[in-house]
Design an enzyme around this catalytic site. Structure first.
Site, PDB file in Angstrom:
ATOM      1  N   CYS A  11      -3.933   6.250  -1.760  1.00  0.00           N
ATOM      2  CA  CYS A  11      -4.792   5.360  -2.518  1.00  0.00           C
ATOM      3  C   CYS A  11      -4.878   5.901  -3.935  1.00  0.00           C
ATOM      4  O   CYS A  11      -5.318   7.039  -4.127  1.00  0.00           O
ATOM      5  CB  CYS A  11      -6.186   5.269  -1.908  1.00  0.00           C
ATOM      6  N   ASP A  70       0.828  -1.205   0.000  1.00  0.00           N
ATOM      7  CA  ASP A  70       0.000   0.000   0.000  1.00  0.00           C
ATOM      8  C   ASP A  70       0.864   1.257   0.000  1.00  0.00           C
ATOM      9  O   ASP A  70       0.519   2.268  -0.595  1.00  0.00           O
ATOM     10  CB  ASP A  70      -0.910  -0.030   1.239  1.00  0.00           C
ATOM     11  N   HIS A  83      -7.354   0.232   9.820  1.00  0.00           N
ATOM     12  CA  HIS A  83      -6.432   0.778   8.824  1.00  0.00           C
ATOM     13  C   HIS A  83      -6.763   2.258   8.656  1.00  0.00           C
ATOM     14  O   HIS A  83      -7.685   2.619   7.921  1.00  0.00           O
ATOM     15  CB  HIS A  83      -6.632   0.016   7.507  1.00  0.00           C
TER      16      HIS A  83
END
Length: 312
Positions: free
Chosen positions: A252, A27, A219
């Site tokens: 993201c 990520d 998260h």
């Protein structure tokens, strides 16, 4: 007090130990515009493991055109074979991704779902229910192969298109993932808008609807500086799995308002001060994040990394 560490002062009602689910290598790096060499990624993961992290999310078996940074999954994963007992989960988007991962010996996978229609469309080009239907056979096949499955739920607290997300919407998707066979759920605050009361309300409602705390991880992103406060709220509820990214790397690629993940060093500093064990050597972890920041050519966003860095 050991130099470079806070004085531990235990708070009541917290778990004695937390497992950090390190997401920096997947990520954290997935949104980097410059492709990081495979050898650097492998060394990064080895350094994280050497710092005491027992779960390091390694890569993602997605189509290269969607996340070019992770196109080297087949080359990277075999370079980690010497890590022994370190858990090395990988993200898989579909049955093809599962096949690729299992062929290389992956024993832990994750599927990445959304609780909002807008993000499901942006990320998977499907509705929420269509994405769940896509995951179901993947989870079933993984469990039949005795592969551990984690289910990510994105946009659990707010969505850039839809605004605040109703708790019942999150509960519905969480139960669906659990019912299809996911053994662990990660509640994602993808754009960093959660606050502690919201966190505890969601956790309480999940429990009421039959989702036990021991399958839940959290998260958090730090867009509004709330990631540590939200983590503390989750710890108070009994959550013992916390996602974090070394050096605070990541965001993201499908949610442009998302800033970095909770920095692992910031989390470890707080846990040390609370007397909660993580098994992580903060000095080694900080050195690792400084090394990776040098590879990326920019300073680490982690406050703890900056505070503990050697001064010029």
């Amino acid at each position: 007090m050991t130099a470079g560490l806070p004085m531990p002062v235990a708070a009541q009602g917290l778990p004695p130990r937390v497992r950090i689910h390190e997401v920096g290598a997947r990520d954290g790096l997935q949104n980097e515009s410059t492709v990081v060499p495979t050898a650097v990624k492998a060394e990064f993961i080895h350094r994280l493991a050497d710092a005491g992290l027992t779960t390091v999310e390694a890569t993602s078996f997605v189509h290269p055109k969607w996340v070019p940074q992770l196109a080297d999954a087949e080359e990277l994963f075999p370079l980690l074979a010497d890590l022994g007992d370190v858990r090395l989960p990988v993200l898989v988007p579909n049955a093809r991704g599962l096949d690729r991962a299992v062929a290389l010996g992956a024993r832990r996978i994750a599927v990445f779902g959304s609780v909002t229609e807008s993000f499901a469309k942006a990320n998977l080009n499907r509705t929420v229910d269509e994405s769940l239907a896509m995951f179901a056979p993947v989870v079933t096949r993984a469990r039949e192969a005795k592969v551990h499955v984690r289910g990510y739920l994105s946009m659990c607290f707010g969505d850039p298109w839809e605004g605040p997300v109703p708790v019942h919407q999150v509960v519905r998707v969480a139960k669906a993932l659990l019912d299809m066979g996911c053994e662990e759920l990660s509640l994602g605050d993808t754009i960093g808008v959660a606050t502690p009361g919201h966190v505890q309300t969601l956790l309480a409602q999940l429990n009421e609807e039959g989702v036990p705390t021991n399958v839940i991880g959290v998260h958090f992103h730090d867009t509004y500086g709330q990631a540590l406060a939200n983590t503390f709220a989750a710890l108070q509820h009994g959550v013992t799995t916390v996602d974090a990214s070394a050096g605070g790397l990541g965001g993201c690629p499908f949610a442009k308002s998302a800033t970095g993940n909770l920095a692992t060093e910031d989390l470890v500093w707080m846990l040390e001060g609370l007397g909660v064990e993580s098994g992580v050597d903060l000095g080694k972890l900080t050195a690792t994040s400084l090394w990776m920041a040098d590879q990326l050519g920019r300073p680490s966003p982690s406050r703890t990394v900056r505070a503990l860095s050697p001064k010029e």
